[in-house]
Design an enzyme around this catalytic site. Structure first.
Site, short mmCIF file in Angstrom:
data_model
loop_
_atom_site.label_atom_id
_atom_site.label_comp_id
_atom_site.label_asym_id
_atom_site.label_seq_id
_atom_site.Cartn_x
_atom_site.Cartn_y
_atom_site.Cartn_z
N LYS A 86 0.85 -1.19 0.00
CA LYS A 86 0.00 0.00 0.00
C LYS A 86 0.89 1.24 0.00
CE LYS A 86 -3.66 0.20 2.61
NZ LYS A 86 -4.41 0.20 3.90
O1 G3P Z 1 -7.86 1.04 5.24
C1 G3P Z 1 -8.18 2.41 5.37
C2 G3P Z 1 -9.18 2.58 6.40
O2 G3P Z 1 -8.71 1.88 7.53
C3 G3P Z 1 -9.53 3.96 6.86
O3 G3P Z 1 -10.69 3.78 7.59
O4 G3P Z 1 -12.38 4.17 9.27
O5 G3P Z 1 -10.04 5.00 9.64
O6 G3P Z 1 -11.52 6.10 7.96
P1 G3P Z 1 -11.18 4.83 8.68
#
Ligand code: G3P
Length: 224
Positions: A86
């Site tokens: 990533k």
């Molecule tokens: O993989 C990316 C993701 O974890 C971001 O999610 O919920 O932290 O916005 P969030």
């Protein structure tokens, strides 16, 4: 439609894999930092739980292209087969993606908040682009439209890059992004549970059991 679990906690990953038809795991620096294990212990442990065939998406932490590429080699050694590196869609990130693709890595372009970023990453030959749906919604944008725009453009161009939608607050966002053309979604365990939960399903199952027990005295199919 493919689903991945977005988690770095080994027990959460194990439980999700026991239940759901998952293609893999995504981690990010925040989720790794939260669970506390160093990568040399964490990544082999995740690999052991998910098996050799599942995808493991792990993120570089460097911010310049040469060190991102070095991170990719280290991550790849630790994470085993089917590792996806990533890389955030910064200027240096795009540069690193091009080199990594040339050197044979499978790359996931992450932290995508605009279709243009996905277009550049797609042109660099990445395997996945990961638009952050809820974070864009919360910043006043429209995550679903971003996913639909990327999907439309990739389809028009015949690009094989898959949209791996990420960052969700609720299951309605997930459903809308699947319908908008995401080929995959990565979800925390609680949202995976949410996808299957429906009060009318629970009600239907309870009624079946009530009717069965009323006639046969026990919920067992044959032992009565
Ligand atoms: O993989 C990316 C993701 O974890 C971001 O999610 O919920 O932290 O916005 P969030």
């Amino acid at each position: 439609m493919r689903f991945l679990v977005d988690a770095a906690d080994i027990e959460e990953i194990r439980r999700a894999f026991e239940t759901y038809p998952l293609s893999g795991v995504t981690t990010n620096p925040s989720s790794v930092a939260r669970q506390g294990l160093e990568l040399p212990r964490l990544l082999p442990a995740i690999r052991e739980v998910i098996g050799a065939d599942a995808e493991l998406h792990v993120q570089v932490t460097a911010s310049d292209a040469p060190r991102m590429v070095r991170d990719a080699y280290s991550l790849s050694e630790l994470a085993g087969p089917h590792v996806f590196i990533k890389v955030p869609v910064t200027r240096e990130g795009i540069k690193a993606m091009r080199q990594l693709v040339d050197e044979g890595f499978a790359v996931t372009a992450t932290s995508v908040f605009a279709a243009n970023q996905a277009f550049l990453a797609g042109a660099a030959g990445v395997a996945y682009v990961a638009p952050y749906v809820n974070r864009l919604d919360e910043a006043g944008g429209d995550g679903e439209t971003m996913v639909r725009d990327i999907a439309t453009a990739f389809a028009t161009e015949g690009l094989v890059t898959v949209i791996l939608a990420a960052s969700f607050r609720d299951v309605a966002q997930v459903e809308r992004c699947c319908l908008a053309g995401a080929g995959a979604c990565t979800l925390p365990p609680a949202l995976l549970d949410g996808l299957v939960a429906h009060p009318l399903t629970e009600d239907a199952v309870a009624r079946f059991e009530r009717d069965w027990v009323a006639r046969f005295g026990s919920p067992a199919l044959l032992e009565r």
